[in-house]
Scaffold this motif. Structure first.
Motif, mmCIF file in Angstrom:
data_model
loop_
_atom_site.group_PDB
_atom_site.id
_atom_site.type_symbol
_atom_site.label_atom_id
_atom_site.label_comp_id
_atom_site.label_asym_id
_atom_site.label_seq_id
_atom_site.Cartn_x
_atom_site.Cartn_y
_atom_site.Cartn_z
ATOM 1 N N SER A 123 0.828 -1.214 0.000
ATOM 2 C CA SER A 123 0.000 0.000 0.000
ATOM 3 C C SER A 123 0.859 1.259 0.000
ATOM 4 O O SER A 123 0.442 2.300 -0.524
ATOM 5 C CB SER A 123 -0.924 0.000 1.225
ATOM 6 N N SER A 124 2.041 1.178 0.576
ATOM 7 C CA SER A 124 2.954 2.327 0.589
ATOM 8 C C SER A 124 3.566 2.562 -0.778
ATOM 9 O O SER A 124 3.864 3.701 -1.159
ATOM 10 C CB SER A 124 4.081 2.096 1.613
ATOM 11 N N LEU A 125 3.740 1.476 -1.549
ATOM 12 C CA LEU A 125 4.373 1.563 -2.865
ATOM 13 C C LEU A 125 3.424 2.024 -3.959
ATOM 14 O O LEU A 125 3.835 2.705 -4.896
ATOM 15 C CB LEU A 125 4.956 0.193 -3.230
ATOM 16 N N VAL A 126 2.157 1.679 -3.828
ATOM 17 C CA VAL A 126 1.167 1.925 -4.886
ATOM 18 C C VAL A 126 1.091 3.378 -5.351
ATOM 19 O O VAL A 126 1.081 3.649 -6.554
ATOM 20 C CB VAL A 126 -0.217 1.415 -4.447
ATOM 21 N N PRO A 127 1.063 4.387 -4.459
ATOM 22 C CA PRO A 127 0.924 5.777 -4.927
ATOM 23 C C PRO A 127 2.250 6.447 -5.275
ATOM 24 O O PRO A 127 2.363 7.666 -5.225
ATOM 25 C CB PRO A 127 0.249 6.489 -3.752
ATOM 26 N N ARG A 128 3.267 5.698 -5.651
ATOM 27 C CA ARG A 128 4.628 6.221 -5.851
ATOM 28 C C ARG A 128 4.737 7.217 -6.999
ATOM 29 O O ARG A 128 5.686 8.003 -7.048
ATOM 30 C CB ARG A 128 5.587 5.061 -6.128
ATOM 31 N N SER A 129 3.785 7.203 -7.945
ATOM 32 C CA SER A 129 3.930 8.031 -9.149
ATOM 33 C C SER A 129 3.203 9.365 -9.080
ATOM 34 O O SER A 129 3.042 10.036 -10.105
ATOM 35 C CB SER A 129 3.455 7.245 -10.383
ATOM 36 N N ALA A 135 0.252 11.672 -2.334
ATOM 37 C CA ALA A 135 0.673 10.267 -2.230
ATOM 38 C C ALA A 135 0.630 9.794 -0.783
ATOM 39 O O ALA A 135 0.201 8.669 -0.492
ATOM 40 C CB ALA A 135 2.076 10.095 -2.800
ATOM 41 N N MET A 136 1.057 10.641 0.131
ATOM 42 C CA MET A 136 1.057 10.268 1.546
ATOM 43 C C MET A 136 -0.373 10.125 2.071
ATOM 44 O O MET A 136 -0.654 9.245 2.891
ATOM 45 C CB MET A 136 1.835 11.306 2.356
ATOM 46 N N ASN A 137 -1.274 10.952 1.592
ATOM 47 C CA ASN A 137 -2.679 10.845 1.992
ATOM 48 C C ASN A 137 -3.302 9.554 1.463
ATOM 49 O O ASN A 137 -4.033 8.857 2.179
ATOM 50 C CB ASN A 137 -3.476 12.048 1.485
ATOM 51 N N VAL A 138 -3.006 9.250 0.178
ATOM 52 C CA VAL A 138 -3.525 8.019 -0.418
ATOM 53 C C VAL A 138 -2.995 6.810 0.345
ATOM 54 O O VAL A 138 -3.729 5.866 0.638
ATOM 55 C CB VAL A 138 -3.125 7.923 -1.902
ATOM 56 N N SER A 139 -1.709 6.842 0.670
ATOM 57 C CA SER A 139 -1.078 5.749 1.405
ATOM 58 C C SER A 139 -1.771 5.501 2.735
ATOM 59 O O SER A 139 -2.037 4.353 3.118
ATOM 60 C CB SER A 139 0.404 6.072 1.638
ATOM 61 N N GLN A 140 -2.085 6.572 3.433
ATOM 62 C CA GLN A 140 -2.745 6.441 4.734
ATOM 63 C C GLN A 140 -4.142 5.854 4.586
ATOM 64 O O GLN A 140 -4.566 5.021 5.399
ATOM 65 C CB GLN A 140 -2.822 7.815 5.407
ATOM 66 N N VAL A 141 -4.852 6.261 3.531
ATOM 67 C CA VAL A 141 -6.213 5.784 3.305
ATOM 68 C C VAL A 141 -6.238 4.287 3.017
ATOM 69 O O VAL A 141 -7.125 3.564 3.485
ATOM 70 C CB VAL A 141 -6.874 6.560 2.140
ATOM 71 N N ILE A 142 -5.260 3.786 2.241
ATOM 72 C CA ILE A 142 -5.283 2.381 1.827
ATOM 73 C C ILE A 142 -4.453 1.481 2.748
ATOM 74 O O ILE A 142 -4.212 0.312 2.434
ATOM 75 C CB ILE A 142 -4.810 2.221 0.372
ATOM 76 N N GLY A 143 -3.995 2.037 3.872
ATOM 77 C CA GLY A 143 -3.310 1.207 4.863
ATOM 78 C C GLY A 143 -1.805 1.150 4.739
ATOM 79 O O GLY A 143 -1.166 0.245 5.292
ATOM 80 N N ILE A 220 -9.100 6.262 -7.581
ATOM 81 C CA ILE A 220 -9.187 4.853 -7.978
ATOM 82 C C ILE A 220 -8.305 3.908 -7.165
ATOM 83 O O ILE A 220 -8.567 2.700 -7.128
ATOM 84 C CB ILE A 220 -8.843 4.681 -9.477
ATOM 85 N N ALA A 221 -7.263 4.434 -6.501
ATOM 86 C CA ALA A 221 -6.355 3.560 -5.752
ATOM 87 C C ALA A 221 -7.070 2.771 -4.647
ATOM 88 O O ALA A 221 -6.893 1.549 -4.551
ATOM 89 C CB ALA A 221 -5.193 4.357 -5.174
ATOM 90 N N PRO A 222 -7.895 3.421 -3.798
ATOM 91 C CA PRO A 222 -8.588 2.654 -2.752
ATOM 92 C C PRO A 222 -9.489 1.567 -3.328
ATOM 93 O O PRO A 222 -9.569 0.456 -2.783
ATOM 94 C CB PRO A 222 -9.401 3.730 -2.013
ATOM 95 N N TRP A 223 -10.142 1.876 -4.452
ATOM 96 C CA TRP A 223 -11.048 0.902 -5.080
ATOM 97 C C TRP A 223 -10.280 -0.279 -5.649
ATOM 98 O O TRP A 223 -10.632 -1.446 -5.427
ATOM 99 C CB TRP A 223 -11.841 1.606 -6.180
ATOM 100 N N LEU A 224 -9.177 0.002 -6.373
ATOM 101 C CA LEU A 224 -8.378 -1.065 -6.946
ATOM 102 C C LEU A 224 -7.712 -1.921 -5.880
ATOM 103 O O LEU A 224 -7.651 -3.146 -5.992
ATOM 104 C CB LEU A 224 -7.298 -0.484 -7.876
ATOM 105 N N MET A 225 -7.220 -1.273 -4.817
ATOM 106 C CA MET A 225 -6.522 -2.010 -3.765
ATOM 107 C C MET A 225 -7.453 -2.943 -2.997
ATOM 108 O O MET A 225 -7.019 -3.935 -2.434
ATOM 109 C CB MET A 225 -5.846 -1.026 -2.796
#
Length: 229
Positions: A123-129, A135-143, A220-225
């Motif tokens: 989950s930390s790697l997914v929002p790398r781009s 990215a840090m907010n997305v990471s926190q949301v998806i664990g 889309i990241a939370p949905w895909l994850m």
């Protein structure tokens, strides 16, 4: 007292190292001499060799991080100047960034699975781009772990700014739209700074691609994850 002096010189030291490395880069014009690569390496070596803690150094240098948000807002100026071009190619940009963002998420998740990383690291790697704050907010949301995500984002940006020009050359990508989407979607703010070296329009397209990629990933990241993990 010593910590206060270190904090005082954190910002000017960083600016001095960056200015020197940029001067060297402009003189030699070699990708591996990019200030975005050389500056952190020199600073890390200096801190480790002198025994100065990162916390003490960052007390003075943290203002550079705080300037990231107004610097991002400043991208609105070239966006305004090139609004007609952006409107003309809106469909191509949107489709390209959407596909690029989805591929970035999927490739990160598959790479993490292949390396047998834990779910939190995945989950930390997914929002790398995408750009660091989002990215840090997305990471926190998806664990994920936001601090780890920041490291992955920096690594992706530096790697993208180094490999990007070679990709452009090898595949003969001459269009400003294509080059801008490439840098903005793949290497966020770091790639955008590199894109402006090609042309103002390339940098502008990169900046809007970076923003779109961040918004799309946030959505889309939370949905895909939820399906990938």
């Amino acid at each position: 007292m010593m910590t206060a002096w270190i904090a005082l010189f954190g910002l000017p030291l960083t600016l001095l190292v960056y200015a020197a490395s940029k001067k060297l880069y402009l003189r030699k014009n070699r990708v591996y001499l990019s200030p975005l690569l050389i500056t952190p390496i020199i600073l890390v070596v200096m801190l480790t060799q002198t025994g100065i803690s990162y916390e003490a150094y960052n007390e003075g240098a943290e203002w550079l991080s705080k300037l990231l948000q107004p610097a991002t807002v400043a991208f609105a100026v070239p966006l305004y100047k090139n609004f007609k071009t952006l409107k003309k190619h809106a469909a191509e940009i949107m489709v390209s960034v959407t596909m690029g963002s989805a591929i970035a998420i999927l490739s990160s998740a598959l790479l993490a699975k292949w390396l047998h990383l834990s779910s939190s690291l995945t989950s930390s790697l997914v929002p790398r781009s995408i750009t660091t704050p989002i990215a840090m907010n997305v990471s926190q949301v998806i664990g994920g772990v936001p601090n780890m995500t920041a490291v992955f984002v920096i690594m992706t940006g530096i790697l993208g700014s180094i490999l990007g020009p070679s990709i452009v050359k090898v595949f003969r990508i001459r269009g400003d739209i294509a080059r801008g989407v490439l840098f903005g979607t793949g290497a966020h703010g770091t790639g955008t700074s590199k894109a402006f070296e090609f042309s103002a329009l390339t940098g502008t397209i990169s900046s809007i691609s970076m923003i779109l990629a961040a918004l799309l990933t946030l959505g889309i990241a939370p949905w895909l994850m939820s399906y990938l993990l």
